[in-house]
Scaffold this active site. Sequence first.
Site, PDB file in Angstrom:
ATOM      1  N   LYS A 253       0.775  -1.221   0.024  1.00 27.42           N
ATOM      2  CA  LYS A 253      -0.021  -0.110  -0.192  1.00 27.42           C
ATOM      3  C   LYS A 253       0.862   1.428  -0.093  1.00 27.42           C
ATOM      4  CE  LYS A 253      -0.424  -0.277   5.045  1.00 27.42           C
ATOM      5  NZ  LYS A 253      -1.212  -0.081   6.172  1.00 27.42           N
TER       6      LYS A 253
ATOM      7  N   ARG B 164     -10.407   0.377  15.413  1.00 27.85           N
ATOM      8  CA  ARG B 164     -10.733   0.855  14.043  1.00 27.85           C
ATOM      9  C   ARG B 164     -11.682  -0.118  13.502  1.00 27.85           C
ATOM     10  NH1 ARG B 164      -4.531   1.105  10.838  1.00 27.85           N
ATOM     11  NH2 ARG B 164      -4.620  -1.091  10.645  1.00 27.85           N
TER      12      ARG B 164
ATOM     13  N   HIS C  64      -5.158  -7.284  13.487  1.00 31.63           N
ATOM     14  CA  HIS C  64      -4.010  -6.655  13.302  1.00 31.63           C
ATOM     15  C   HIS C  64      -3.584  -5.986  14.622  1.00 31.63           C
ATOM     16  CE1 HIS C  64      -1.075  -4.054  11.292  1.00 31.63           C
ATOM     17  NE2 HIS C  64      -1.756  -3.066  11.811  1.00 31.63           N
TER      18      HIS C  64
ATOM     19  N   ARG D 269       1.576 -10.732   7.146  1.00 32.93           N
ATOM     20  CA  ARG D 269       1.349  -9.470   6.077  1.00 32.93           C
ATOM     21  C   ARG D 269       2.606  -8.416   6.564  1.00 32.93           C
ATOM     22  NH1 ARG D 269      -3.671  -9.553   9.160  1.00 32.93           N
ATOM     23  NH2 ARG D 269      -2.824  -7.787  10.129  1.00 32.93           N
TER      24      ARG D 269
ATOM     25  N   TYR E  58      13.893  31.500   3.619  1.00 33.94           N
ATOM     26  CA  TYR E  58      12.745  32.414   4.098  1.00 33.94           C
ATOM     27  C   TYR E  58      12.821  32.777   5.340  1.00 33.94           C
ATOM     28  CZ  TYR E  58      10.156  31.377  -0.189  1.00 33.94           C
ATOM     29  OH  TYR E  58       9.757  30.989  -1.506  1.00 33.94           O
TER      30      TYR E  58
ATOM     31  N   CYS F 166      12.624  25.167   1.878  1.00 31.30           N
ATOM     32  CA  CYS F 166      11.566  25.762   0.945  1.00 31.30           C
ATOM     33  C   CYS F 166      10.582  24.464   0.579  1.00 31.30           C
ATOM     34  CB  CYS F 166      12.200  26.564   0.033  1.00 31.30           C
ATOM     35  SG  CYS F 166      13.698  27.828   0.386  1.00 31.30           S
ATOM     36  N   MET F 167       9.691  25.063  -0.552  1.00 30.36           N
ATOM     37  CA  MET F 167       8.801  23.992  -1.090  1.00 30.36           C
ATOM     38  C   MET F 167       9.632  23.049  -1.701  1.00 30.36           C
ATOM     39  SD  MET F 167       5.486  24.414  -3.581  1.00 30.36           S
ATOM     40  CE  MET F 167       4.585  25.564  -2.317  1.00 30.36           C
ATOM     41  N   ASP F 168      10.774  23.722  -2.696  1.00 27.65           N
ATOM     42  CA  ASP F 168      11.304  22.670  -3.852  1.00 27.65           C
ATOM     43  C   ASP F 168      13.001  22.620  -3.486  1.00 27.65           C
ATOM     44  OD1 ASP F 168       8.816  22.840  -5.341  1.00 27.65           O
ATOM     45  OD2 ASP F 168       9.441  24.864  -5.653  1.00 27.65           O
TER      46      ASP F 168
END
Length: 371
Positions: A37, A135, A164, A220, A264, A309-311
């Site tokens: 997953k 859950r 689980h 699993r 920043y 920063c973002m990138d």
Amino acid sequence: MDVSACSTWVEVDLGAIHQNVSLLKQITGVTVMAVVKANAYGHGIVETARAALAGGAGWCGVARIEEALVLRQAGIQAPILVTGYTSEQRLAEAMDFDVSLTVYAPEQAEIFSKVAQSLKTRLKVHAKIDISMGRLGVFPEEGLQFVRRLNQLPRLAVEGVFTHFASADEPKNPVTDRAIDRFQGLMDELGAEGLRPPLVHAANSATALYYPRARFDLVRCGISIYGLHPSSEALLPAGFRAALAWKARLTSIKTLPPGYGVGYNARYVTIHHESIGTISVGYADGFRRRLGNFALVRGQRVPVVGGVCMDQCMLQLDQVLGARMGDEVVLIGRQGDSSITAEEVADAWGTVNYEVVCGLAARIPRFYLGQ
Ligand SMILES: Cc1ncc(COP(=O)(O)O)c(C=O)c1O
């Protein structure tokens, strides 16, 4: 495209995944479901699933039907279990593509059966028992009645029953032993009525390695197939190898004068003339926006300075002799004699290795080695 064309990339050693699965099979002696997953915990779902199946996994486990369909569309024919919720609208696809689903509530079972009847097809289900997570699942005391009902409902094929555990990554904590006892009790009840389905399963990686009596018919395993430790208390045995490395390239290097703000809000200010490098790795790639990150350049551990920063983010390179634009930077993995593990990054971020690798953004190209 190869890595030389990328500013940041992930390398996945499929040989390691193959070997880790073989080891799990050897150690546990039961069928291994490769839990792939979340894009195989960031490693790439299709390639990982293929390597795990080649290594001897008998099943793939995913959280959502969408993930199962990606595997089927890639031509993977192994049995697949969706361990989470599946909406009524997606049941036809599950049946068309021969995907097994989790059923965890009586009213849901009725709906699954009605849809399967209307389509005149059989729906394979695994009954979920909630022992310690709070859950999905029925309580163990309701388990016998639930499985009885599943067996009566037309067009449902009860292939498995599973649970689980919440704390198996703390092997010294007695709660898991008590939870296994409760699950075993239910299996005995089912056995006495001839209702024990072919596949009983309970173990994730930590359980599979540390609680042999909870291996049942199938384990699993997610984190261990990637060669990552389930926790600091539940370490992998020798022989497992981490499959993933995260790398980047120095895209700029320059000397900033004293008193120069980096990033920043100038969260770092140079004290003297400092060599500052830039890499194309930011929080949008899954690198946390925090102070105190680190990386390897020319085998040396260097600090990330200023805010991420973002990138992009910036590295303080004063200690690195001869650093050049284009040099390889390692964020997770090995470089020379030095290494940074996903566990170490997780510690620095106050989280677990699972979150570090699952957080690697889809936009980072993945390269597969050892195919
Ligand atoms: C139901 C279920 N089984 C197995 C796993 C695999 O766990 P691990 O990665 O610890 O092996 C998970 C992962 O969260 C899960 O949710």
